[in-house]
Design a protein around this motif. Structure first.
Motif, PDB file in Angstrom:
ATOM      1  N   LYS A   1      -6.687   3.066  -2.146  1.00 30.91           N
ATOM      2  CA  LYS A   1      -5.781   2.272  -2.299  1.00 30.91           C
ATOM      3  C   LYS A   1      -6.412   0.926  -2.925  1.00 30.91           C
ATOM      4  O   LYS A   1      -7.597   0.638  -2.552  1.00 30.91           O
ATOM      5  CB  LYS A   1      -5.071   2.124  -0.858  1.00 30.91           C
ATOM      6  CG  LYS A   1      -4.360   3.053  -0.322  1.00 30.91           C
ATOM      7  CD  LYS A   1      -3.027   3.536  -0.931  1.00 30.91           C
ATOM      8  CE  LYS A   1      -2.179   4.536  -0.458  1.00 30.91           C
ATOM      9  NZ  LYS A   1      -0.728   4.748  -1.141  1.00 30.91           N
ATOM     10  N   GLU A  44       1.012  -1.139   0.067  1.00 29.91           N
ATOM     11  CA  GLU A  44       0.194   0.011  -0.062  1.00 29.91           C
ATOM     12  C   GLU A  44       0.845   1.311   0.055  1.00 29.91           C
ATOM     13  O   GLU A  44       0.314   2.209  -0.324  1.00 29.91           O
ATOM     14  CB  GLU A  44      -1.076   0.068   1.120  1.00 29.91           C
ATOM     15  CG  GLU A  44      -2.210  -1.097   1.196  1.00 29.91           C
ATOM     16  CD  GLU A  44      -3.021  -0.889   2.190  1.00 29.91           C
ATOM     17  OE1 GLU A  44      -3.118   0.250   2.562  1.00 29.91           O
ATOM     18  OE2 GLU A  44      -4.037  -2.039   2.240  1.00 29.91           O
ATOM     19  N   CYS A  80       1.362   2.172  -3.382  1.00 31.48           N
ATOM     20  CA  CYS A  80       0.251   1.911  -4.471  1.00 31.48           C
ATOM     21  C   CYS A  80      -0.127   3.547  -4.455  1.00 31.48           C
ATOM     22  O   CYS A  80      -0.239   4.228  -3.510  1.00 31.48           O
ATOM     23  CB  CYS A  80      -0.902   1.304  -3.696  1.00 31.48           C
ATOM     24  SG  CYS A  80      -2.478   1.464  -4.760  1.00 31.48           S
TER      25      CYS A  80
END
Length: 230
Positions: free
Chosen positions: A34, A10, A13
């Motif tokens: 996300k 994440e 991302c």
């Protein structure tokens, strides 16, 4: 089982959504900007999403994860292809119900219903609330005939209702799809004592046979004057 599955970083991302679009199985969703792997059993481990990610936030890892559920993926694609809200009817929108502070009239018993819709014909096959659920399949008259229906039957169950006499078609195929596509823990059938309600019980029996799963199930019969026969 121990298998190969994707892992999303994440921190890397960017929230572009390219991986979700590239995931043909629908395992990835965009949550709060996300990418997240929402259904591990939808991930086939082939990694079509990896080359789509411009920030290289996705990689493979080997770990314990549910087996790839091809039947669930197929069912989800059918629902998506036909749209979540046929004819634009909001009454067919799938949702879980949370009751932290239930609103009800003074002295009234709290509803135990935990999801919507409840009609067998309307409920989406891959609704997320089916995962790990105890399933109640009830003839729609039973809740009117038995006064404590919510507490004794609906409570801690996902509820589906129908009337085999009035509804067109057979429930067996739809129920088989639900059972095949989801991790159902148990099935309770509640029917009326009238002969036509046998159609509901028979549909559930056939659905279990079609699914090929061995799931504990029971049938409870309600009399027209509100008595329970186990």
């Amino acid at each position: 089982m121990f298998r190969k599955i994707i892992k999303i970083d994440e921190e890397k991302c960017s929230g572009c959504g390219a991986c979700a679009a590239a995931c043909h199985e629908g395992a990835i969703e965009m949550i709060d900007g996300k990418a997240k792997l929402m259904r591990e059993d939808y991930c086939d481990g082939l990694g079509d999403c990896l080359p789509a990610c411009p920030t290289h936030a996705i990689s493979f890892e080997e770990r314990e994860a549910p087996a790839y559920n091809e039947a669930a993926v197929r069912a989800a694609k059918v629902v998506k292809a036909h749209g979540a809200l046929p004819c634009g009817c909001p009454g067919m929108q799938s949702k879980a119900i949370r009751r932290e502070a239930p609103a009800r009239r003074a002295g009234a018993a709290a509803s135990q219903l935990s999801q919507w819709p409840v009609q067998i014909k309307l409920v989406p096959v891959n609704a997320p609330y089916f995962s790990g659920s105890n399933l109640l399949i009830a003839a729609d008259c039973t809740a009117f005939a038995y006064g404590n229906f919510h507490q004794e039957f609906i409570r801690d169950h996902i509820t589906l209702i129908g009337c085999p006499k009035l509804d067109e078609g057979d429930y067996a195929d739809k129920l088989a799809q639900i059972i095949s596509a989801n991790d159902i823990k148990s099935v309770t059938v509640v029917r009326m004592e009238v002969p036509c309600c046998g159609g509901l019980e028979n549909a559930v029996r056939r659905a279990l046979q079609i699914s090929g799963k061995y799931i504990p199930w029971q049938v409870v019969t309600i009399s027209t004057d509100g008595r329970v026969f186990n």
